[in-house]
Write a protein that holds these residues in place. Structure first.
Motif, short mmCIF file in Angstrom:
data_model
loop_
_atom_site.label_atom_id
_atom_site.label_comp_id
_atom_site.label_asym_id
_atom_site.label_seq_id
_atom_site.Cartn_x
_atom_site.Cartn_y
_atom_site.Cartn_z
N GLN A 79 28.58 -17.66 55.48
CA GLN A 79 28.79 -18.61 54.46
C GLN A 79 30.23 -18.84 54.57
O GLN A 79 30.83 -18.20 53.34
N ALA A 93 31.38 -20.27 51.13
CA ALA A 93 30.77 -21.30 51.21
C ALA A 93 29.31 -21.06 50.54
O ALA A 93 28.30 -21.51 51.13
N ASN A 118 26.56 -21.57 47.71
CA ASN A 118 26.33 -22.78 46.83
C ASN A 118 25.63 -22.19 45.65
O ASN A 118 24.44 -22.11 45.35
N ASN A 144 26.23 -21.81 41.66
CA ASN A 144 26.69 -22.14 40.27
C ASN A 144 26.35 -21.28 39.22
O ASN A 144 25.53 -21.50 38.44
N ALA A 167 34.22 -20.41 44.90
CA ALA A 167 34.24 -20.40 46.27
C ALA A 167 35.83 -20.14 46.74
O ALA A 167 35.71 -20.02 47.95
N THR A 176 34.56 -24.70 42.70
CA THR A 176 33.08 -24.47 42.50
C THR A 176 32.35 -25.36 43.35
O THR A 176 33.07 -26.67 43.85
N PRO A 177 30.90 -25.27 43.75
CA PRO A 177 30.44 -26.29 44.16
C PRO A 177 30.50 -27.94 43.62
O PRO A 177 30.33 -27.99 42.20
N LYS A 178 30.69 -28.79 44.54
CA LYS A 178 31.14 -30.10 43.61
C LYS A 178 32.42 -30.36 42.93
O LYS A 178 32.47 -31.23 41.99
#
Length: 463
Positions: free
Chosen positions: A169, A229, A231, A233, A239, A457-459
């Motif tokens: 990851q 990395a 994913n 939330n 991250a 964080t993701p996105k």
């Protein structure tokens, strides 16, 4: 000369002073205005008392919430409650105006979710001012602790070709043109044409390189950013986060546990001794058990519990009617709810869980004689779950080789690491403390995104 608000509040009345900062509030009547000014040095504001006959209306009109001002005048004993001294203003200069209609931080309470959308402004709030001061103080306390014990501060690489955790990851680092990636004869990306001539990523941990330092310098520690990395939330994952990772030559698992317990108790005590105003603000505003919980860590001996015994306790709890979202059986990696049950409900104190099944732990952990478990340790805290993870490291090249082969790991990027076992191997141990996990405990915050200035964080990669 400008004096910090923190210092002004501790000075004796009767002096001519100057304060610069940002307006928290302005109130008053036709004759007098009261301005609460803060410059980030303390959770407390200093009150500026303004005789409206001495300051032009056009200037006072620009003194709105969020505006930056310079107030000059005499420091006097305060007649109101809440502060010992205040400033009777002789002059006010507006250094930076703030449009009250557009300013995203109003006097009313705003949610943490909203504040994350304006993370560039939230350090101006009382809450995040307190959190960021605590973050700074804790970073200093970490360096001070290890320095006092003779540890060497080692800078490990952020860009690496090895995957410490073996989970894959990792964020890839490349300068290849993603619109026209060169391929080799196998049709795979040709990393020989990349900047480093090989596939590289952002580090997930400085541990492996830290072991190189420990097997040469004795005791070392790293303190820097790491990247996953993953994913996830959740309120407990980032991250990009910071890790403190000491590695110690000639330490066995017991020495490792002793150091981890002493280290974290030192940090909690340092916070209470040096940051009490900020902690009390967070205690009074968000979690009135925070101070007692922090004091409880200092005053108690951590429980040391083998994983197998922990599983028995959890299975008995289920038999007695306790419900967990995730199942429990020997061999599973415990979830936060299981860890918190052991800490908060069963023992009611921090727990160091040891001797995990080798199948759920990393390849470098020393195997116990039973062949099933490894000398791992996780420090579990109330409200948090795991806050520290570590182990005694496998010193035998034969056993390390065997484990790498079992996991079908690539040796290509690990030969340098194996040299520490080939040439003068020694017993050694280490652990990792997630800085943001520590700050969650110290501040009482519920979401890890609220203890780092700019969460990744993701996105989400703003700023």
């Amino acid at each position: 000369m400008k004096i910090r608000v923190k210092d002004l509040l501790g000075m004796k009345p009767g002096q001519d002073v100057q304060a610069k900062g940002w307006v928290r509030t302005k109130r008053g009547n036709k004759e007098i205005a009261f301005i609460a000014l803060n410059d980030g040095s303390t959770i407390n504001n200093i009150q500026i008392v303004v005789d409206k006959t001495r300051i032009e209306d056009s200037v006072l009109a620009k003194v709105t919430t969020g505006a930056c001002i310079c107030a000059s005048g005499k420091l006097v004993e305060s007649v109101g409650s809440g502060q010992a001294v205040e400033i009777q203003a002789d002059s006010i200069e507006v250094l930076g105006e703030c449009d009250p209609m557009r300013y995203p931080l109003q006097k009313k309470d705003t949610s943490f979710e909203y504040l994350r959308t304006v993370a560039h402004m939230r350090p101006r709030t009382n809450t995040f001012g307190a959190i960021l001061r605590l973050r700074s103080q804790m970073a200093f306390a970490i360096h001070n602790y290890f320095h006092s014990k003779g540890f060497v501060y080692l800078n490990t690489p952020l860009i690496t070709a090895s995957d410490c955790e073996g989970a894959g990851q990792m964020f890839q680092v490349t300068t290849l043109d993603l619109n026209n990636v060169p391929k080799n004869k196998k049709g795979e990306p040709d990393y020989a044409k990349d900047f480093f001539g090989r596939m590289t990523s952002l580090t997930v941990s400085g541990q492996l390189e830290g072991e190189l330092g420990a097997t040469a310098l004795g005791n070392i520690y790293t303190f820097g950013p790491t990247f996953r990395a993953e994913n996830s939330n959740t309120p407990r994952h980032l991250a990009e986060f910071w890790m403190i990772e000491p590695e110690m030559a000639f330490y066995d698992i017991k020495d490792n546990m002793d150091l981890a317990e002493d280290f974290i108790k030192h940090l909690v005590k340092y916070a209470l001794d040096n940051c009490y105003d900020d902690i009390k603000f967070l205690n009074d505003r968000y979690d009135d058990t925070l101070i007692d919980r922090l004091k409880g860590v200092i005053d108690t001996e951590f429980v040391r519990l083998p994983y197998t015994e922990g599983i028995k306790i959890l299975e008995k709890a289920i038999a007695d009617g306790h419900q967990f979202e995730y199942p429990v059986s020997w061999g599973v990696d415990l979830q936060s709810e299981h860890e918190r049950f052991l800490v908060e409900e069963h023992f009611k104190k921090p727990v160091i869980l040891t001797d995990y099944p080798k199948e759920i732990k990393a390849f470098y952990m020393k195997q116990n004689e039973d062949g099933k478990t490894v000398r791992a340790m996780d420090v579990l805290f109330p409200k948090i779950g795991e806050i520290i993870g570590g182990s005694e490291r496998e010193a035998s090249i034969e056993k390390l080789d065997e484990r790498i082969n079992e996991l079908k790991m690539s040796r290509k990027n690990l030969e340098w690491y194996l040299d520490t076992r080939r040439f003068g191997s020694c017993p050694h141990s280490g652990f990792g403390l997630g800085f943001e996990r520590l700050l969650l405990f110290i501040t009482g915050m519920q979401n890890i995104r609220d203890v780092i200035p700019f969460p990744r964080t993701p996105k989400n990669a703003e700023y």
